[in-house]
Design an enzyme around this catalytic site. Sequence first.
Site, PDB file in Angstrom:
ATOM      1  N   ARG A   1       0.866  -1.193   0.000  1.00  0.00           N
ATOM      2  CA  ARG A   1       0.000   0.000   0.000  1.00  0.00           C
ATOM      3  C   ARG A   1       0.899   1.238   0.000  1.00  0.00           C
ATOM      4  O   ARG A   1       1.686   1.433   0.928  1.00  0.00           O
ATOM      5  CB  ARG A   1      -0.895  -0.008   1.248  1.00  0.00           C
ATOM      6  CG  ARG A   1      -1.710   1.246   1.417  1.00  0.00           C
ATOM      7  CD  ARG A   1      -2.653   1.172   2.615  1.00  0.00           C
ATOM      8  NE  ARG A   1      -3.352   2.422   2.761  1.00  0.00           N
ATOM      9  CZ  ARG A   1      -3.128   3.312   3.723  1.00  0.00           C
ATOM     10  NH1 ARG A   1      -2.260   3.068   4.684  1.00  0.00           N
ATOM     11  NH2 ARG A   1      -3.800   4.438   3.755  1.00  0.00           N
TER      12      ARG A   1
ATOM     13  N   HIS B   1      -2.552  11.048   0.716  1.00  0.00           N
ATOM     14  CA  HIS B   1      -2.050  10.819   2.077  1.00  0.00           C
ATOM     15  C   HIS B   1      -1.433  12.140   2.554  1.00  0.00           C
ATOM     16  O   HIS B   1      -0.232  12.257   2.731  1.00  0.00           O
ATOM     17  CB  HIS B   1      -1.032   9.678   2.070  1.00  0.00           C
ATOM     18  CG  HIS B   1      -0.731   9.088   3.423  1.00  0.00           C
ATOM     19  ND1 HIS B   1      -0.880   7.740   3.719  1.00  0.00           N
ATOM     20  CD2 HIS B   1      -0.263   9.650   4.549  1.00  0.00           C
ATOM     21  CE1 HIS B   1      -0.518   7.511   4.965  1.00  0.00           C
ATOM     22  NE2 HIS B   1      -0.140   8.648   5.500  1.00  0.00           N
TER      23      HIS B   1
ATOM     24  N   GLU C   1      -6.967   8.754   6.213  1.00  0.00           N
ATOM     25  CA  GLU C   1      -7.159   9.449   7.492  1.00  0.00           C
ATOM     26  C   GLU C   1      -7.592  10.911   7.337  1.00  0.00           C
ATOM     27  O   GLU C   1      -6.866  11.839   7.726  1.00  0.00           O
ATOM     28  CB  GLU C   1      -5.873   9.374   8.333  1.00  0.00           C
ATOM     29  CG  GLU C   1      -5.398   7.965   8.605  1.00  0.00           C
ATOM     30  CD  GLU C   1      -4.207   7.907   9.567  1.00  0.00           C
ATOM     31  OE1 GLU C   1      -3.765   8.957  10.048  1.00  0.00           O
ATOM     32  OE2 GLU C   1      -3.722   6.792   9.832  1.00  0.00           O
TER      33      GLU C   1
ATOM     34  N   ASN D   1      -7.261   2.178   9.956  1.00  0.00           N
ATOM     35  CA  ASN D   1      -5.967   2.368  10.601  1.00  0.00           C
ATOM     36  C   ASN D   1      -6.214   2.412  12.095  1.00  0.00           C
ATOM     37  O   ASN D   1      -6.964   3.267  12.584  1.00  0.00           O
ATOM     38  CB  ASN D   1      -5.302   3.678  10.158  1.00  0.00           C
ATOM     39  CG  ASN D   1      -4.879   3.642   8.696  1.00  0.00           C
ATOM     40  OD1 ASN D   1      -5.031   2.630   8.021  1.00  0.00           O
ATOM     41  ND2 ASN D   1      -4.351   4.751   8.212  1.00  0.00           N
TER      42      ASN D   1
ATOM     43  N   TYR E   1      -4.290   2.400  15.866  1.00  0.00           N
ATOM     44  CA  TYR E   1      -3.067   2.477  16.667  1.00  0.00           C
ATOM     45  C   TYR E   1      -3.360   2.351  18.156  1.00  0.00           C
ATOM     46  O   TYR E   1      -2.637   1.694  18.879  1.00  0.00           O
ATOM     47  CB  TYR E   1      -2.323   3.784  16.376  1.00  0.00           C
ATOM     48  CG  TYR E   1      -1.674   3.759  14.998  1.00  0.00           C
ATOM     49  CD1 TYR E   1      -0.414   3.221  14.826  1.00  0.00           C
ATOM     50  CD2 TYR E   1      -2.354   4.219  13.869  1.00  0.00           C
ATOM     51  CE1 TYR E   1       0.183   3.156  13.573  1.00  0.00           C
ATOM     52  CE2 TYR E   1      -1.766   4.168  12.615  1.00  0.00           C
ATOM     53  CZ  TYR E   1      -0.499   3.635  12.471  1.00  0.00           C
ATOM     54  OH  TYR E   1       0.084   3.556  11.225  1.00  0.00           O
TER      55      TYR E   1
ATOM     56  N   GLU F   1      -3.425   0.097   8.259  1.00  0.00           N
ATOM     57  CA  GLU F   1      -2.237   0.470   9.037  1.00  0.00           C
ATOM     58  C   GLU F   1      -2.402  -0.012  10.466  1.00  0.00           C
ATOM     59  O   GLU F   1      -3.478   0.116  11.067  1.00  0.00           O
ATOM     60  CB  GLU F   1      -2.039   1.995   9.106  1.00  0.00           C
ATOM     61  CG  GLU F   1      -1.483   2.634   7.875  1.00  0.00           C
ATOM     62  CD  GLU F   1      -1.295   4.143   8.037  1.00  0.00           C
ATOM     63  OE1 GLU F   1      -1.034   4.613   9.167  1.00  0.00           O
ATOM     64  OE2 GLU F   1      -1.425   4.836   7.011  1.00  0.00           O
TER      65      GLU F   1
HETATM   66  O1  IFM Z   1       3.021   7.769   9.879  1.00  0.00           O
HETATM   67  C1  IFM Z   1       1.645   7.849  10.065  1.00  0.00           C
HETATM   68  C2  IFM Z   1       0.918   7.628   8.756  1.00  0.00           C
HETATM   69  O2  IFM Z   1       1.324   8.551   7.807  1.00  0.00           O
HETATM   70  C3  IFM Z   1      -0.571   7.753   8.953  1.00  0.00           C
HETATM   71  N1  IFM Z   1      -1.032   6.940  10.042  1.00  0.00           N
HETATM   72  C4  IFM Z   1      -0.322   7.015  11.288  1.00  0.00           C
HETATM   73  C5  IFM Z   1       1.159   6.813  11.042  1.00  0.00           C
HETATM   74  C6  IFM Z   1       1.928   6.882  12.384  1.00  0.00           C
HETATM   75  O3  IFM Z   1       1.773   8.129  12.972  1.00  0.00           O
END
Ligand code: IFM
Length: 468
Positions: free
Chosen positions: A79, A122, A167, A296, A298, A368
């Site tokens: 990706r 992005h 995002e 995504n 985290y 992600e």
């Molecule tokens: O590096 C970033 C990415 O560009 C978008 N999602 C979160 C990642 C970590 O901060």
Amino acid sequence: MTRSALSFPAGFLWGAATAAYQIEGAAREGGRGESIWDVFCRVPGAVADAQNGGVACDHYHRTAEDIALMKDLNLAAYRFSISWARCMPDGVTPNPEGIAFYSRLVDQLLDAGITPWVTLYHWDLPQALEDKGGWASRETAERFAAYAALMHEALGDRVRIWTTLNEPWVSAFLGYAAGIHAPGRREPAAALAAVHHLLLGHGLAVRELRRRDPEATLGITLNLTVADPADPDREGDVDAARRVDGQSNRLFLDPIFRGEYPADVLADVAHLGMADVVRPGDLDVISAPVDVLGVNYYHGDAFTTDPEPRPAQPASPLVAADGVRQVPRGLPVTGMGWEVQPEGLRRLLNRLQREYTGPAGIPIYITENGAAFEDVPDAAGFVDDQARLAFFDEHLRALHASLADGVDVRGYFAWSLLDNFEWAFGYHQRFGLVRVDYDTQRRIPKASGLWYSRVAASNALTAMDESA
Ligand code: IFM
């Protein structure tokens, strides 16, 4: 404690992700125009140590080496994002040299048997469009659809999977309200206009791509979270969690999947005039069906409105204005200070399937997931990053639990293939499966990268003895 071996469904897609500004470099080559990140990085104090993506991982000159690396890591898909300013330097006029770079990249990936997963945006808007108002302006959404059409014209015979935006929450809220991302604006009303125009741009691009290519797989990637009340018995905290969930998740999911903005969020931000930028028919465009949802993930967080001093930090700008603060829960944190919360991924996926993707009948891909930690290379440059490896393992186990719960998740992209330019943090935060020595541009797979290559090859997690 031993964690058991787990197999993933046949055909589960294993990949890694990157983004143009974070890895390409060659900022002034091939006719590329300036993006908002080139300009933002020049603002004193905006980015750590005045770093920028001018060279980054020099991927522009090293695509063959990087694709060989992907192959060594057994990646089935890659990706990556396209730099709009490389392909349309002023956001409008095509640049054949820039387009040719991506055409070659796609060919090289396909020759290596790796599926190209293209993200059109992005975060690196051509500066020329920011000068005309950026995402706060409706015109940018229309320009984005024209850019999508141009890229499809060039790559659509080979690229089958298209993500419109990565995002949009970050673009809108960190770029236009918090001012800590490009373009560095601190204008809450502009941030909400940007939310709408990003989503409109997504919808217009989907319409354009669908018209040209009914068989293509189209989607959007959202950064989604799990917002919990710090104290579930405290009314203010429950409302704080609702506000964060509203602005981070539902403000994007509801228009795409239900064709409406969430009423409670609109009421919270009524004084900022978002309703004024929404025109009749926009939500029909935004809710045009997609084929996949990219997620995504985290971390999640706990929130409070309790003003008492305790270790707490302001939440994202618009909710912070309402007194919402994020309360650490004592979980381990990554180098970014983000709490490690794998169970949140399972809760998020199950909720998405129940409320959004299930009724729409579409699959989810994790586009992600990953972690930055302070890497310590040995004399040979090898990084034995057990913390990152454990992060991936725990999140993949949470994802697997969701699969067992019946959630339709079809693939996983580790963030990131390479250590790279981490936006406002510059190069200080390393997320790569592969270490990049920024002085020599040497790439060395980390322990997590070698482990991930085995997971991808075997389509399974092996048993892990945590006491070992
Ligand atoms: O590096 C970033 C990415 O560009 C978008 N999602 C979160 C990642 C970590 O901060």
